[in-house]
Design a protein around this motif. Structure first.
Motif, PDB file in Angstrom:
ATOM      1  N   ALA A   1     -78.319  -1.996   6.679  1.00  0.00           N
ATOM      2  CA  ALA A   1     -77.038  -2.775   6.903  1.00  0.00           C
ATOM      3  C   ALA A   1     -76.045  -2.089   7.280  1.00  0.00           C
ATOM      4  N   VAL A   2     -75.088  -2.605   8.250  1.00  0.00           N
ATOM      5  CA  VAL A   2     -74.016  -1.767   8.728  1.00  0.00           C
ATOM      6  C   VAL A   2     -72.832  -3.046   8.521  1.00  0.00           C
ATOM      7  N   SER A   3     -71.549  -2.549   8.038  1.00  0.00           N
ATOM      8  CA  SER A   3     -70.687  -3.608   7.654  1.00  0.00           C
ATOM      9  C   SER A   3     -69.569  -3.352   8.908  1.00  0.00           C
ATOM     10  N   PHE A   4     -69.028  -4.664   9.131  1.00  0.00           N
ATOM     11  CA  PHE A   4     -67.962  -4.631  10.236  1.00  0.00           C
ATOM     12  C   PHE A   4     -66.906  -5.372   9.512  1.00  0.00           C
ATOM     13  N   GLN A   5     -65.575  -4.643   9.879  1.00  0.00           N
ATOM     14  CA  GLN A   5     -64.313  -5.277   9.369  1.00  0.00           C
ATOM     15  C   GLN A   5     -63.476  -5.157  10.495  1.00  0.00           C
ATOM     16  N   TYR A   6     -62.089  -5.994  10.240  1.00  0.00           N
ATOM     17  CA  TYR A   6     -61.130  -5.876  11.394  1.00  0.00           C
ATOM     18  C   TYR A   6     -60.828  -4.376  11.453  1.00  0.00           C
ATOM     19  N   PRO A   7     -60.535  -3.948  12.897  1.00  0.00           N
ATOM     20  CA  PRO A   7     -60.294  -2.430  12.905  1.00  0.00           C
ATOM     21  C   PRO A   7     -58.806  -2.311  12.507  1.00  0.00           C
ATOM     22  N   SER A   8     -58.465  -0.988  12.431  1.00  0.00           N
ATOM     23  CA  SER A   8     -57.130  -0.676  11.948  1.00  0.00           C
ATOM     24  C   SER A   8     -56.138  -1.264  13.048  1.00  0.00           C
ATOM     25  N   PRO A   9     -54.904  -1.422  12.929  1.00  0.00           N
ATOM     26  CA  PRO A   9     -54.042  -1.939  13.804  1.00  0.00           C
ATOM     27  C   PRO A   9     -53.832  -1.095  15.155  1.00  0.00           C
ATOM     28  N   LYS A  10     -54.041   0.195  15.059  1.00  0.00           N
ATOM     29  CA  LYS A  10     -53.931   0.910  16.428  1.00  0.00           C
ATOM     30  C   LYS A  10     -55.195   0.782  16.922  1.00  0.00           C
ATOM     31  N   ILE A  11     -56.533   0.793  16.425  1.00  0.00           N
ATOM     32  CA  ILE A  11     -57.560   0.445  17.403  1.00  0.00           C
ATOM     33  C   ILE A  11     -57.584  -0.987  17.626  1.00  0.00           C
ATOM     34  N   GLU A  12     -57.153  -2.106  16.962  1.00  0.00           N
ATOM     35  CA  GLU A  12     -57.056  -3.503  17.484  1.00  0.00           C
ATOM     36  C   GLU A  12     -56.175  -3.464  18.513  1.00  0.00           C
ATOM     37  N   SER A  13     -55.043  -2.672  18.639  1.00  0.00           N
ATOM     38  CA  SER A  13     -54.403  -2.930  19.844  1.00  0.00           C
ATOM     39  C   SER A  13     -55.013  -2.052  21.036  1.00  0.00           C
ATOM     40  N   GLU A  14     -55.633  -1.148  20.963  1.00  0.00           N
ATOM     41  CA  GLU A  14     -56.321  -0.411  22.005  1.00  0.00           C
ATOM     42  C   GLU A  14     -57.251  -1.286  22.564  1.00  0.00           C
ATOM     43  N   ILE A  15     -58.030  -2.122  21.589  1.00  0.00           N
ATOM     44  CA  ILE A  15     -59.112  -3.083  22.405  1.00  0.00           C
ATOM     45  C   ILE A  15     -58.548  -4.244  22.966  1.00  0.00           C
ATOM     46  N   ILE A  16     -57.666  -4.802  22.517  1.00  0.00           N
ATOM     47  CA  ILE A  16     -56.729  -5.843  23.127  1.00  0.00           C
ATOM     48  C   ILE A  16     -56.090  -5.357  24.519  1.00  0.00           C
ATOM     49  N   GLU A  17     -55.618  -4.100  24.712  1.00  0.00           N
ATOM     50  CA  GLU A  17     -55.155  -3.730  25.832  1.00  0.00           C
ATOM     51  C   GLU A  17     -56.195  -3.623  26.939  1.00  0.00           C
ATOM     52  N   ASN A  18     -57.167  -2.963  26.390  1.00  0.00           N
ATOM     53  CA  ASN A  18     -58.402  -2.442  27.361  1.00  0.00           C
ATOM     54  C   ASN A  18     -59.071  -3.873  27.873  1.00  0.00           C
TER      55      ASN A  18
ATOM     56  N   PRO B   1     -71.983  -1.620  31.620  1.00  0.00           N
ATOM     57  CA  PRO B   1     -71.439  -1.054  30.668  1.00  0.00           C
ATOM     58  C   PRO B   1     -70.324  -1.847  29.823  1.00  0.00           C
ATOM     59  N   PRO B   2     -70.562  -2.450  28.826  1.00  0.00           N
ATOM     60  CA  PRO B   2     -69.515  -3.089  27.841  1.00  0.00           C
ATOM     61  C   PRO B   2     -68.670  -2.068  26.965  1.00  0.00           C
ATOM     62  N   PHE B   3     -67.131  -2.587  27.040  1.00  0.00           N
ATOM     63  CA  PHE B   3     -66.339  -1.806  26.303  1.00  0.00           C
ATOM     64  C   PHE B   3     -66.604  -1.796  24.626  1.00  0.00           C
ATOM     65  N   TYR B   4     -66.518  -0.673  24.082  1.00  0.00           N
ATOM     66  CA  TYR B   4     -66.786  -0.743  22.688  1.00  0.00           C
ATOM     67  C   TYR B   4     -65.966   0.061  22.203  1.00  0.00           C
ATOM     68  N   LYS B   5     -65.064   0.080  21.030  1.00  0.00           N
ATOM     69  CA  LYS B   5     -64.312   1.130  20.410  1.00  0.00           C
ATOM     70  C   LYS B   5     -64.894   1.473  18.869  1.00  0.00           C
ATOM     71  N   PRO B   6     -65.708   2.446  18.949  1.00  0.00           N
ATOM     72  CA  PRO B   6     -66.168   2.561  17.318  1.00  0.00           C
ATOM     73  C   PRO B   6     -65.158   2.891  16.416  1.00  0.00           C
ATOM     74  N   ILE B   7     -65.665   2.129  15.328  1.00  0.00           N
ATOM     75  CA  ILE B   7     -64.673   2.127  14.055  1.00  0.00           C
ATOM     76  C   ILE B   7     -65.054   2.992  12.984  1.00  0.00           C
ATOM     77  N   ALA B   8     -66.247   3.310  12.742  1.00  0.00           N
ATOM     78  CA  ALA B   8     -66.758   4.324  11.856  1.00  0.00           C
ATOM     79  C   ALA B   8     -67.898   5.095  12.482  1.00  0.00           C
ATOM     80  N   LYS B   9     -68.970   5.321  11.655  1.00  0.00           N
ATOM     81  CA  LYS B   9     -70.078   5.891  12.065  1.00  0.00           C
ATOM     82  C   LYS B   9     -71.160   4.792  12.444  1.00  0.00           C
TER      83      LYS B   9
END
Length: 278
Positions: A182-199, A24-32
């Motif tokens: 096609a699915v676009s990926f961008q840098y996540p919001s600051p809150k989500i990006e912080s959560e990713i780094i913490e996890n 199980p890899p960690f992944y934080k959803p950004i959108a849909k």
């Protein structure tokens, strides 16, 4: 016969094709993106993941393969990646000449998910080879065998593309892009990006926020003309170094600043900026 397979290149397929363990890899959803992927898989449609380096495209496909319980084969494409590397080749084994399936052929037969990372970097014959797999035919033609293989019902083709980096001859043709969902990926919001780094690293929330602030500051410095900017991946690397005991400023310098530029003046300016913010 492809004699390159005999002269020291016979291991190229094993080096290129990496089967990702279904842990199980960690992944934080950004959108849909999860919902979209599930529906594309259900409808047997190919998917193109678009976005800058380090925005989670590879982690996302690893996560989805785990969620779907499917084998994932990843190909890291580069300028030497050819259709032969993907489809297969003849090799000499003892006194015999035998055919070895490439990772794409294996995925088509077994019903695996194949991920062509940075597909625009590959040679043009790769795009030609996958055309019949990206439309209603869902089949692979192996010209060296004179065979056409129908894809397993669970087979799925996924590719990634960085439209902000690849220019000119490395741009994907519209006719190719229109074969994919096609699915676009961008840098996540600051809150989500912080959560990713913490996890990912175990650092504190406060430190994660500082690293994200540094990243967003550099991302907005468009006047520097950086080819790439700070990815979430670089922030995770810096956080790991800090968490293991390397000084914060040194960690940011070697994990964030140095990978971005070889220009001494730009590196010095970025280092000074990061030192003030960390």
């Amino acid at each position: 016969m492809d004699h390159n397979a005999v002269n020291g290149n016979k291991t190229v397929l094993s080096k290129m094709a990496v089967e990702i363990p279904l842990s199980p890899p960690f992944y934080k959803p950004i959108a849909k993106e999860i919902e979209v992927f599930e529906h594309t898989y259900k409808n047997k449609l190919p998917v193109l993941l678009k976005g800058p380096t380090g925005t989670g495209k590879t982690r996302f496909i690893e996560y989805m393969a785990h969620q779907l319980g499917k084998k994932l084969i990843t190909i890291s494409c580069h300028e030497e990646t050819s259709s032969t590397d993907l489809i297969g080749r003849y090799i000499i084994k003892g006194a015999e000449t035998i055919w070895i399936d490439g990772p794409l052929t294996k995925a088509v037969k077994e019903g695996a998910i194949i991920y062509l990372d940075e597909i625009a970097e590959a040679r043009p014959d790769v795009i030609v080879a996958i055309h019949a797999l990206t439309d209603h035919r869902r089949e692979l033609f192996i010209d060296k065998l004179g065979e056409t293989i129908k894809a397993h019902r669970d087979f799925m083709l996924v590719a990634s593309f960085n439209p902000g980096y690849q220019k000119g001859f490395k741009e994907l043709k519209p006719s190719t892009r229109q074969r994919f969902i096609a699915v676009s990926f961008q840098y996540p919001s600051p809150k989500i990006e912080s959560e990713i780094i913490e996890n990912e690293t175990g650092v504190t929330e406060a430190l994660a926020r500082k690293l994200v602030n540094i990243a967003n500051k550099i991302r907005n410095l468009t006047e520097l003309g950086l080819t790439e900017t700070v990815s979430t991946r670089l922030l995770v690397d810096a956080a790991k170094l800090i968490h293991s005991g390397l000084p914060k400023r040194l960690s940011v310098k070697v994990a964030v600043v140095e990978p971005l530029t070889d220009d001494e003046e730009i590196a010095t300016a970025l280092t000074d900026l990061c030192d003030l913010m960390i």
